[in-house]
Design a protein around this motif. Sequence first.
Motif, PDB file in Angstrom:
ATOM      1  N   ILE A 172       0.878  -1.073  -0.104  1.00 49.17           N
ATOM      2  CA  ILE A 172       0.002  -0.109  -0.093  1.00 49.17           C
ATOM      3  C   ILE A 172       1.264   0.877  -0.014  1.00 49.17           C
ATOM      4  O   ILE A 172       0.923   2.094  -0.465  1.00 49.17           O
ATOM      5  CB  ILE A 172      -1.034  -0.242   1.212  1.00 49.17           C
ATOM      6  CG1 ILE A 172      -1.793  -1.058   1.443  1.00 49.17           C
ATOM      7  CG2 ILE A 172      -1.589   1.112   1.461  1.00 49.17           C
ATOM      8  CD1 ILE A 172      -2.697  -0.921  -0.020  1.00 49.17           C
ATOM      9  N   ALA A 173       1.489   1.271   0.421  1.00 50.32           N
ATOM     10  CA  ALA A 173       2.637   2.463   1.034  1.00 50.32           C
ATOM     11  C   ALA A 173       3.466   2.688  -0.412  1.00 50.32           C
ATOM     12  O   ALA A 173       3.389   3.556  -0.635  1.00 50.32           O
ATOM     13  CB  ALA A 173       3.598   2.122   2.461  1.00 50.32           C
ATOM     14  N   ASP A 174       3.759   1.528  -0.889  1.00 51.37           N
ATOM     15  CA  ASP A 174       4.611   1.817  -1.965  1.00 51.37           C
ATOM     16  C   ASP A 174       3.644   2.294  -3.280  1.00 51.37           C
ATOM     17  O   ASP A 174       4.176   2.624  -4.154  1.00 51.37           O
ATOM     18  CB  ASP A 174       5.266   0.247  -2.972  1.00 51.37           C
ATOM     19  CG  ASP A 174       6.353  -0.355  -2.516  1.00 51.37           C
ATOM     20  OD1 ASP A 174       6.720   0.370  -0.906  1.00 51.37           O
ATOM     21  OD2 ASP A 174       6.312  -1.189  -1.815  1.00 51.37           O
ATOM     22  N   VAL A 175       2.107   1.902  -3.260  1.00 53.53           N
ATOM     23  CA  VAL A 175       1.537   2.340  -4.547  1.00 53.53           C
ATOM     24  C   VAL A 175       1.153   4.114  -4.284  1.00 53.53           C
ATOM     25  O   VAL A 175       1.042   4.638  -4.941  1.00 53.53           O
ATOM     26  CB  VAL A 175       0.496   1.955  -4.683  1.00 53.53           C
ATOM     27  CG1 VAL A 175      -1.055   2.318  -5.478  1.00 53.53           C
ATOM     28  CG2 VAL A 175      -0.119  -0.103  -4.759  1.00 53.53           C
ATOM     29  N   GLN A 176       1.173   3.833  -2.503  1.00 51.55           N
ATOM     30  CA  GLN A 176       0.766   5.786  -2.428  1.00 51.55           C
ATOM     31  C   GLN A 176       1.724   6.630  -3.151  1.00 51.55           C
ATOM     32  O   GLN A 176       1.909   7.536  -3.400  1.00 51.55           O
ATOM     33  CB  GLN A 176       0.327   5.550  -0.877  1.00 51.55           C
ATOM     34  CG  GLN A 176      -0.630   5.518  -0.566  1.00 51.55           C
ATOM     35  CD  GLN A 176      -1.268   4.858   1.287  1.00 51.55           C
ATOM     36  OE1 GLN A 176      -0.297   5.440   2.111  1.00 51.55           O
ATOM     37  NE2 GLN A 176      -2.514   5.092   1.014  1.00 51.55           N
ATOM     38  N   ASN A 177       2.830   5.824  -2.767  1.00 50.92           N
ATOM     39  CA  ASN A 177       4.299   6.558  -3.208  1.00 50.92           C
ATOM     40  C   ASN A 177       4.575   7.156  -4.470  1.00 50.92           C
ATOM     41  O   ASN A 177       5.249   8.011  -4.583  1.00 50.92           O
ATOM     42  CB  ASN A 177       5.239   6.673  -2.597  1.00 50.92           C
ATOM     43  CG  ASN A 177       6.672   6.226  -2.562  1.00 50.92           C
ATOM     44  OD1 ASN A 177       6.829   7.615  -2.531  1.00 50.92           O
ATOM     45  ND2 ASN A 177       7.926   6.286  -3.350  1.00 50.92           N
ATOM     46  N   PHE A 178       4.151   6.067  -5.399  1.00 44.49           N
ATOM     47  CA  PHE A 178       3.746   6.340  -6.860  1.00 44.49           C
ATOM     48  C   PHE A 178       3.120   6.975  -7.661  1.00 44.49           C
ATOM     49  O   PHE A 178       3.371   7.821  -8.205  1.00 44.49           O
ATOM     50  CB  PHE A 178       3.488   4.619  -7.647  1.00 44.49           C
ATOM     51  CG  PHE A 178       3.557   4.656  -8.514  1.00 44.49           C
ATOM     52  CD1 PHE A 178       4.585   4.681  -9.118  1.00 44.49           C
ATOM     53  CD2 PHE A 178       2.438   4.304  -9.510  1.00 44.49           C
ATOM     54  CE1 PHE A 178       5.012   5.394 -10.749  1.00 44.49           C
ATOM     55  CE2 PHE A 178       2.632   3.721 -10.341  1.00 44.49           C
ATOM     56  CZ  PHE A 178       3.941   4.766 -11.422  1.00 44.49           C
TER      57      PHE A 178
END
Length: 282
Positions: A51-57
Amino acid sequence: MNTRQAVIIWQLLQLALLTSAAVQMQDGRYSGLQVAVASKTIEPLDGLKFIADVQNFIHAGSELLNYAMDKRVSINDFTLMIPRTWNASNFGSVVRASDDTTIKTADILLHDAADELPETLQAELCGVPGRQVSVPLFFLSLSEEEQKQFGSPGKIFAHEWAHYRWGVHDEHGFGGDDVYSSTYGNYQTAMCIAGTTNGTTKRDCSTTDICEPGSSGCYFCFGEDETADQVQASLSYMPALSTGKFCDAATHVRNTPSPQNVLCGGRSIMEVIQQHPDHLLQ
Ligand SMILES: *[C@@H]1O[C@H](CO)[C@@H](O)[C@H](O)[C@H]1NC(C)=O
Ligand SMILES: *[C@@H]1O[C@H](CO)[C@@H](O)[C@H](O)[C@H]1NC(C)=O
């Protein structure tokens, strides 16, 4: 109403739903972005990191767009849809389940197919929005070394968004391609940079053998120690060597055989973007 009519009405209803699901733009802010994970994707071990990776993207992409367009553009919100086979309780409360329709209509499709690059399904026309951006999960958490090759997540997002929303095209050619040669003429190369480079043409960038520009498989290779600050590549040319801007009328080279030049009649990325309804309305 016979079955055939029912089917047609059902299709029209679906079309209306699809249209209403589209990304909206107001005052430079895009909202309603839908991100879906392809159904056969293997569930990540760490749901919260995913989730954090998608949000960061998305967040990094929004910041990049804002910088590239001089503080006029951002991504306001997005919905993330994961496969039904994933255990939703591992991902917090921020996800919904995807289905065949949302997978087809999502703006961004995440998947774990091997050996694929981020890409945007796009008509061979200038200024026409693309159908969908697809991004392998690998690109959501690149190491620093990998970012030197592919660019940061934000730059990758901005490159694809420009294809998807504004219908611009790549500013690089392809080695040995007759239409979109990566090199042409005498040591010139299809690129868009605002800085300088002392790179040269090779078949394999890790060797010292120079190749004939325009010959099959002959690419332009940047010098190993060249940096984004020095080269200042356009985001649509090479995100990894970009400082986060697109070429504009001043920096664009009109006669190179890049898809952008061929399909957009020699216009720069910024000239096409500025004619897009998103910006004309602002
Ligand atoms: C789903 O995840 C939760 C918490 O992470 C766990 O307690 C539950 O057993 C899992 N369900 C299945 C079907 O694996
Ligand atoms: C290319 O440019 C870099 C950075 O300015 C420099 O260190 C390098 O020596 C140059 N290479 C050649 C072959 O001129």
